[in-house]
Design an enzyme around this catalytic site. Sequence first.
Site, PDB file in Angstrom:
ATOM      1  N   ARG A  15       0.834  -1.186   0.000  1.00 31.88           N
ATOM      2  CA  ARG A  15       0.000   0.000   0.000  1.00 31.88           C
ATOM      3  C   ARG A  15       0.881   1.252   0.000  1.00 31.88           C
ATOM      4  O   ARG A  15       2.074   1.195   0.293  1.00 31.88           O
ATOM      5  CB  ARG A  15      -0.922  -0.001   1.224  1.00 31.88           C
ATOM      6  CG  ARG A  15      -2.039  -1.026   1.162  1.00 31.88           C
ATOM      7  CD  ARG A  15      -2.842  -1.082   2.446  1.00 31.88           C
ATOM      8  NE  ARG A  15      -2.079  -1.655   3.555  1.00 31.88           N
ATOM      9  CZ  ARG A  15      -2.555  -1.811   4.793  1.00 31.88           C
ATOM     10  NH1 ARG A  15      -3.778  -1.404   5.080  1.00 31.88           N
ATOM     11  NH2 ARG A  15      -1.807  -2.356   5.724  1.00 31.88           N
ATOM     12  N   GLU A 118      -6.115   5.234  13.351  1.00 31.31           N
ATOM     13  CA  GLU A 118      -7.070   4.343  14.011  1.00 31.31           C
ATOM     14  C   GLU A 118      -7.796   4.976  15.190  1.00 31.31           C
ATOM     15  O   GLU A 118      -8.748   4.383  15.723  1.00 31.31           O
ATOM     16  CB  GLU A 118      -6.384   3.043  14.454  1.00 31.31           C
ATOM     17  CG  GLU A 118      -5.454   3.166  15.656  1.00 31.31           C
ATOM     18  CD  GLU A 118      -4.033   3.549  15.268  1.00 31.31           C
ATOM     19  OE1 GLU A 118      -3.168   3.498  16.152  1.00 31.31           O
ATOM     20  OE2 GLU A 118      -3.795   3.879  14.087  1.00 31.31           O
ATOM     21  N   ASP A 270      -3.512  -6.419  15.317  1.00 31.34           N
ATOM     22  CA  ASP A 270      -2.879  -5.097  15.275  1.00 31.34           C
ATOM     23  C   ASP A 270      -2.888  -4.431  16.649  1.00 31.34           C
ATOM     24  O   ASP A 270      -2.027  -3.594  16.937  1.00 31.34           O
ATOM     25  CB  ASP A 270      -3.581  -4.183  14.266  1.00 31.34           C
ATOM     26  CG  ASP A 270      -3.120  -4.429  12.834  1.00 31.34           C
ATOM     27  OD1 ASP A 270      -1.926  -4.662  12.632  1.00 31.34           O
ATOM     28  OD2 ASP A 270      -3.961  -4.402  11.923  1.00 31.34           O
TER      29      ASP A 270
END
Length: 372
Positions: A15, A118, A270
């Site tokens: 990415r 996040e 994560d």
Amino acid sequence: MLLGVPKEIKVHEYRVGMTPGSVREVIAHGHKVIVQEGAGAGIGLTDHMYRTAGAEIVPDAKTVFARADMIVKVKEPQPSETAMLREGQVLFTYLHLAPDPEQTHALIKSKCVAIAYETVTDARGGLPLLAPMSEVAGRMSIQAGAHCLEMYQGGRGMLLGGVPGVAAAKVVIIGGGVVGANAARMAMGLEAHVTVLDKSLPRLAELDQQFGAKLNTIFSTLDAIEEHVLGADLVIGAVLVPGASAPKLLTANMVRHMKPGSVIVDVAIDQGGCSETSKATTHAHPTYVVDNVVHYCVANMPGAVARTSTFALNNATLPFTLQLADKGYKRACRENPHLKAGLNVHHGRLTYAAVAEALNLTSISADDALAG
């Protein structure tokens, strides 16, 4: 402002922090962008495309970090990258600090301004920069789990949907948020028997209304988790406490008593994982076996479908990137409380209480940090 986009260096991470389209938008706002050579090559975003959008291509990450006012990435900075951060430089990326003391201390030492995708919020209480990757990870979790159930992966040798005359697999999803809902959608599409456990009755009601009788919704308690996990063929760990370490809802004892050849896909890895037996893996070596249970715990699952993930992520991050560039991080955070919620590290101090609690460190409020 000069924005910098380095090439991602985590294992099998393709990415990229900004697409050419995002670069063009930022430049239209009067800013400049430098992109490391080959940053998007893995997903077909060539240097020529970035040049056409108005970016300057630079040869290495060192140049990006040395020149840029703000670094826009995807994954948390690796040790070689945190070493290049400088005081006051803005870092805008996923961080997942709660289970990562090494990165946390490195960011504190750098005295940079670290804003985590996040923990950015929205007016509805959601996590808009985590949501697109959660959608990807939720859908991928069923693909990964179905693959791991195959014999040569160590699984039970089951087809998720079964065939006429043979029972379908039992899929248990712990957590009914974005990951859980997308996992349920995919699993039901493959005609598995699907159960979602969540501690929010309103969320369970929403899922029941959305999916109807095909989906079994269960209020999450220790007894319920144990009962359904022990009968499962595939367990998806989809729990999330924003910014904090994931709760360990699957105990080692539960795993020990699961069916031989069953599979755990821990999407919560994560944030440390929701099973006591979980440890982060990579796309190069995605699985391991504990007590005859296959564990898939890849910490950057959406990186496997990097092109889809990059465009989905940029759709969500671009408005915030523009705010940071147009106003500077202090004004942008003061004027947008949802962006301010993303501030995790500021000039050598932690500014996110859940991270500080997880790592037994001290923190100050984001308001105090921005006022200082």
